[in-house]
Write a protein that holds these residues in place. Structure first.
Motif, PDB file in Angstrom:
ATOM      1  N   GLU A 165      10.643   4.260   6.473  1.00 35.57           N
ATOM      2  CA  GLU A 165       9.376   4.877   6.079  1.00 35.57           C
ATOM      3  C   GLU A 165       9.599   6.073   5.169  1.00 35.57           C
ATOM      4  O   GLU A 165       8.803   6.333   4.271  1.00 35.57           O
ATOM      5  N   SER A 166      10.681   6.799   5.368  1.00 34.93           N
ATOM      6  CA  SER A 166      10.949   7.954   4.496  1.00 34.93           C
ATOM      7  C   SER A 166      11.503   7.521   3.134  1.00 34.93           C
ATOM      8  O   SER A 166      11.403   8.275   2.161  1.00 34.93           O
ATOM      9  N   LEU A 167      12.074   6.312   3.034  1.00 38.35           N
ATOM     10  CA  LEU A 167      12.577   5.812   1.752  1.00 38.35           C
ATOM     11  C   LEU A 167      11.485   5.207   0.870  1.00 38.35           C
ATOM     12  O   LEU A 167      11.634   5.153  -0.353  1.00 38.35           O
ATOM     13  N   LEU A 168      10.414   4.750   1.463  1.00 38.28           N
ATOM     14  CA  LEU A 168       9.371   4.058   0.695  1.00 38.28           C
ATOM     15  C   LEU A 168       8.737   4.931  -0.394  1.00 38.28           C
ATOM     16  O   LEU A 168       8.501   4.425  -1.497  1.00 38.28           O
ATOM     17  N   PHE A 171      -9.469  -9.090   1.860  1.00 37.24           N
ATOM     18  CA  PHE A 171      -9.128  -7.809   2.486  1.00 37.24           C
ATOM     19  C   PHE A 171      -8.873  -8.014   3.983  1.00 37.24           C
ATOM     20  O   PHE A 171      -9.642  -8.667   4.669  1.00 37.24           O
ATOM     21  N   ASP A 172      -7.772  -7.449   4.475  1.00 39.41           N
ATOM     22  CA  ASP A 172      -7.413  -7.520   5.892  1.00 39.41           C
ATOM     23  C   ASP A 172      -7.222  -6.092   6.405  1.00 39.41           C
ATOM     24  O   ASP A 172      -6.261  -5.424   6.027  1.00 39.41           O
ATOM     25  N   PRO A 173      -8.115  -5.613   7.256  1.00 42.72           N
ATOM     26  CA  PRO A 173      -8.019  -4.232   7.736  1.00 42.72           C
ATOM     27  C   PRO A 173      -6.778  -3.973   8.592  1.00 42.72           C
ATOM     28  O   PRO A 173      -6.420  -2.830   8.810  1.00 42.72           O
ATOM     29  N   ASN A 174      -6.121  -5.026   9.072  1.00 41.71           N
ATOM     30  CA  ASN A 174      -4.903  -4.849   9.865  1.00 41.71           C
ATOM     31  C   ASN A 174      -3.700  -4.486   9.008  1.00 41.71           C
ATOM     32  O   ASN A 174      -2.734  -3.921   9.509  1.00 41.71           O
ATOM     33  N   THR A 175      -3.747  -4.824   7.723  1.00 43.79           N
ATOM     34  CA  THR A 175      -2.603  -4.565   6.848  1.00 43.79           C
ATOM     35  C   THR A 175      -2.944  -3.704   5.641  1.00 43.79           C
ATOM     36  O   THR A 175      -2.049  -3.302   4.907  1.00 43.79           O
ATOM     37  N   MET A 176      -4.234  -3.414   5.451  1.00 45.23           N
ATOM     38  CA  MET A 176      -4.650  -2.693   4.242  1.00 45.23           C
ATOM     39  C   MET A 176      -5.635  -1.583   4.567  1.00 45.23           C
ATOM     40  O   MET A 176      -6.328  -1.632   5.575  1.00 45.23           O
ATOM     41  N   GLU A 177      -5.686  -0.606   3.643  1.00 52.60           N
ATOM     42  CA  GLU A 177      -6.703   0.437   3.682  1.00 52.60           C
ATOM     43  C   GLU A 177      -7.490   0.346   2.381  1.00 52.60           C
ATOM     44  O   GLU A 177      -6.898   0.414   1.312  1.00 52.60           O
ATOM     45  N   ALA A 178      -8.783   0.189   2.496  1.00 60.97           N
ATOM     46  CA  ALA A 178      -9.629   0.121   1.303  1.00 60.97           C
ATOM     47  C   ALA A 178      -9.930   1.546   0.855  1.00 60.97           C
ATOM     48  O   ALA A 178     -10.654   2.272   1.521  1.00 60.97           O
ATOM     49  N   ILE A 179      -9.360   1.941  -0.267  1.00 63.17           N
ATOM     50  CA  ILE A 179      -9.555   3.289  -0.802  1.00 63.17           C
ATOM     51  C   ILE A 179     -10.755   3.322  -1.741  1.00 63.17           C
ATOM     52  O   ILE A 179     -11.540   4.255  -1.710  1.00 63.17           O
ATOM     53  N   LEU A 180     -10.881   2.278  -2.550  1.00 63.33           N
ATOM     54  CA  LEU A 180     -11.988   2.194  -3.508  1.00 63.33           C
ATOM     55  C   LEU A 180     -12.678   0.847  -3.364  1.00 63.33           C
ATOM     56  O   LEU A 180     -12.053  -0.154  -3.016  1.00 63.33           O
ATOM     57  N   VAL A 198      -3.932  -2.992  -6.324  1.00 60.91           N
ATOM     58  CA  VAL A 198      -3.101  -2.384  -5.292  1.00 60.91           C
ATOM     59  C   VAL A 198      -2.710  -1.000  -5.781  1.00 60.91           C
ATOM     60  O   VAL A 198      -1.997  -0.862  -6.773  1.00 60.91           O
ATOM     61  N   LEU A 199      -3.193   0.029  -5.102  1.00 63.91           N
ATOM     62  CA  LEU A 199      -2.910   1.405  -5.493  1.00 63.91           C
ATOM     63  C   LEU A 199      -1.560   1.880  -4.928  1.00 63.91           C
ATOM     64  O   LEU A 199      -0.880   2.682  -5.548  1.00 63.91           O
ATOM     65  N   GLN A 200      -1.211   1.410  -3.728  1.00 63.27           N
ATOM     66  CA  GLN A 200       0.098   1.686  -3.135  1.00 63.27           C
ATOM     67  C   GLN A 200       0.490   0.467  -2.312  1.00 63.27           C
ATOM     68  O   GLN A 200      -0.285  -0.009  -1.489  1.00 63.27           O
ATOM     69  N   LYS A 201       1.700  -0.020  -2.551  1.00 59.57           N
ATOM     70  CA  LYS A 201       2.157  -1.221  -1.860  1.00 59.57           C
ATOM     71  C   LYS A 201       2.269  -0.987  -0.362  1.00 59.57           C
ATOM     72  O   LYS A 201       2.619   0.095   0.090  1.00 59.57           O
ATOM     73  N   GLY A 202       1.994  -2.041   0.354  1.00 61.02           N
ATOM     74  CA  GLY A 202       2.212  -2.040   1.794  1.00 61.02           C
ATOM     75  C   GLY A 202       3.495  -2.805   2.082  1.00 61.02           C
ATOM     76  O   GLY A 202       3.901  -3.686   1.320  1.00 61.02           O
ATOM     77  N   TYR A 203       4.163  -2.453   3.180  1.00 64.44           N
ATOM     78  CA  TYR A 203       5.436  -3.082   3.512  1.00 64.44           C
ATOM     79  C   TYR A 203       5.446  -3.540   4.960  1.00 64.44           C
ATOM     80  O   TYR A 203       4.837  -2.925   5.823  1.00 64.44           O
ATOM     81  N   ASP A 255       8.490  -8.421  11.398  1.00 67.79           N
ATOM     82  CA  ASP A 255       7.123  -8.948  11.555  1.00 67.79           C
ATOM     83  C   ASP A 255       6.105  -7.847  11.805  1.00 67.79           C
ATOM     84  O   ASP A 255       4.982  -8.101  12.204  1.00 67.79           O
ATOM     85  N   LYS A 256       6.470  -6.604  11.527  1.00 65.81           N
ATOM     86  CA  LYS A 256       5.615  -5.456  11.822  1.00 65.81           C
ATOM     87  C   LYS A 256       5.223  -4.730  10.534  1.00 65.81           C
ATOM     88  O   LYS A 256       6.058  -4.528   9.662  1.00 65.81           O
ATOM     89  N   VAL A 257       3.967  -4.342  10.425  1.00 65.35           N
ATOM     90  CA  VAL A 257       3.509  -3.569   9.272  1.00 65.35           C
ATOM     91  C   VAL A 257       3.988  -2.130   9.464  1.00 65.35           C
ATOM     92  O   VAL A 257       3.648  -1.486  10.448  1.00 65.35           O
ATOM     93  N   ILE A 258       4.807  -1.645   8.516  1.00 69.67           N
ATOM     94  CA  ILE A 258       5.271  -0.255   8.644  1.00 69.67           C
ATOM     95  C   ILE A 258       4.522   0.680   7.703  1.00 69.67           C
ATOM     96  O   ILE A 258       4.560   1.882   7.894  1.00 69.67           O
ATOM     97  N   ARG A 259       3.878   0.101   6.692  1.00 71.99           N
ATOM     98  CA  ARG A 259       3.001   0.912   5.854  1.00 71.99           C
ATOM     99  C   ARG A 259       1.871   0.028   5.344  1.00 71.99           C
ATOM    100  O   ARG A 259       2.106  -1.027   4.759  1.00 71.99           O
ATOM    101  N   HIS A 260       0.657   0.468   5.586  1.00 73.95           N
ATOM    102  CA  HIS A 260      -0.519  -0.256   5.115  1.00 73.95           C
ATOM    103  C   HIS A 260      -0.663  -0.093   3.610  1.00 73.95           C
ATOM    104  O   HIS A 260      -0.356   0.966   3.068  1.00 73.95           O
ATOM    105  N   ALA A 261      -1.127  -1.118   2.968  1.00 74.41           N
ATOM    106  CA  ALA A 261      -1.360  -1.065   1.524  1.00 74.41           C
ATOM    107  C   ALA A 261      -2.670  -0.341   1.241  1.00 74.41           C
ATOM    108  O   ALA A 261      -3.641  -0.492   1.989  1.00 74.41           O
ATOM    109  N   MET A 262      -2.669   0.467   0.174  1.00 75.26           N
ATOM    110  CA  MET A 262      -3.904   1.116  -0.265  1.00 75.26           C
ATOM    111  C   MET A 262      -4.448   0.297  -1.431  1.00 75.26           C
ATOM    112  O   MET A 262      -3.742   0.112  -2.430  1.00 75.26           O
ATOM    113  N   VAL A 263      -5.680  -0.188  -1.270  1.00 74.88           N
ATOM    114  CA  VAL A 263      -6.202  -1.160  -2.231  1.00 74.88           C
ATOM    115  C   VAL A 263      -7.608  -0.813  -2.703  1.00 74.88           C
ATOM    116  O   VAL A 263      -8.326  -0.039  -2.080  1.00 74.88           O
TER     117      VAL A 263
END
Length: 188
Positions: free
Chosen positions: A86-89, A143-152, A167-172, A176-184
């Protein structure tokens, strides 16, 4: 002659606190003794059954606790290093931004730095993928609220509502676990 005389069981009076009681016969003693033994045996059998039940419950609880601990340990080992990832992303994000400044002239100093950035970015991306850290492919998908954050949210003709349009910021994901949600940016 003495042998010919039948011995009769005779009760002898026993004095107890001023009351004369007859002593019970041998058969009665045996009956009372057997009754007490049966009661004791029943009591011991009940206690034995209770103890067996307690043992089985404690044993089952210990097995469940051992299984839960092993599962927790396996999960800890499975997602080991998640904090480091998470700190490398953000560093990976910065490399992507630097690469987007691509220009056609490959002879100046900036272009040489840009080529180096592309190489570093490629190495870092490959290393992360070896450890099953992959970016989510979400562009033009629902759009999937489990893996993404709707910014706009933007209304776009020809595109259905709730479709990711940028995609404003990639999700990773890590394994099998979401460690960072995508900002979309999502269509309205």
């Amino acid at each position: 002659m003495k042998e010919d005389i039948k011995k009769e069981e005779v009760t002898t009076p026993v004095e107890e606190k001023g009351v004369v009681k007859e002593e019970p016969k041998k058969e009665e003693k045996k009956s009372i003794f057997k009754k007490k033994n049966d009661e004791e045996l029943t009591k011991l059998k009940n206690e034995n059954t209770e103890l067996k039940d307690k043992y089985l419950r404690v044993n089952a609880e210990m097995q469940n606790m051992r299984r839960r601990m092993e599962e927790e340990k396996a999960n800890l080992l499975k997602y080991e290093g998640e904090d480091l990832i998470e700190s490398l992303l953000p560093t990976l994000d910065n490399f992507e931004r630097a690469i987007m400044m691509d220009d056609a002239n490959l002879e100046d100093e900036v272009s040489k730095f840009l080529t180096g950035f592309k190489m570093i970015y490629g190495n870092l991306s490959n290393t992360l993928q070896k450890f099953e850290i992959v970016p989510m492919d979400i562009l033009n998908k629902p759009f999937d609220p489990n893996t993404m954050e709707a910014i706009l949210v933007e209304e776009v003709e020809g595109i259905e509502p709730n479709i990711v349009i940028d995609v404003l910021q990639k999700g990773y994901t890590y394994k099998d676990k979401v460690i960072r949600h995508a900002m979309v940016k999502v269509s309205k």
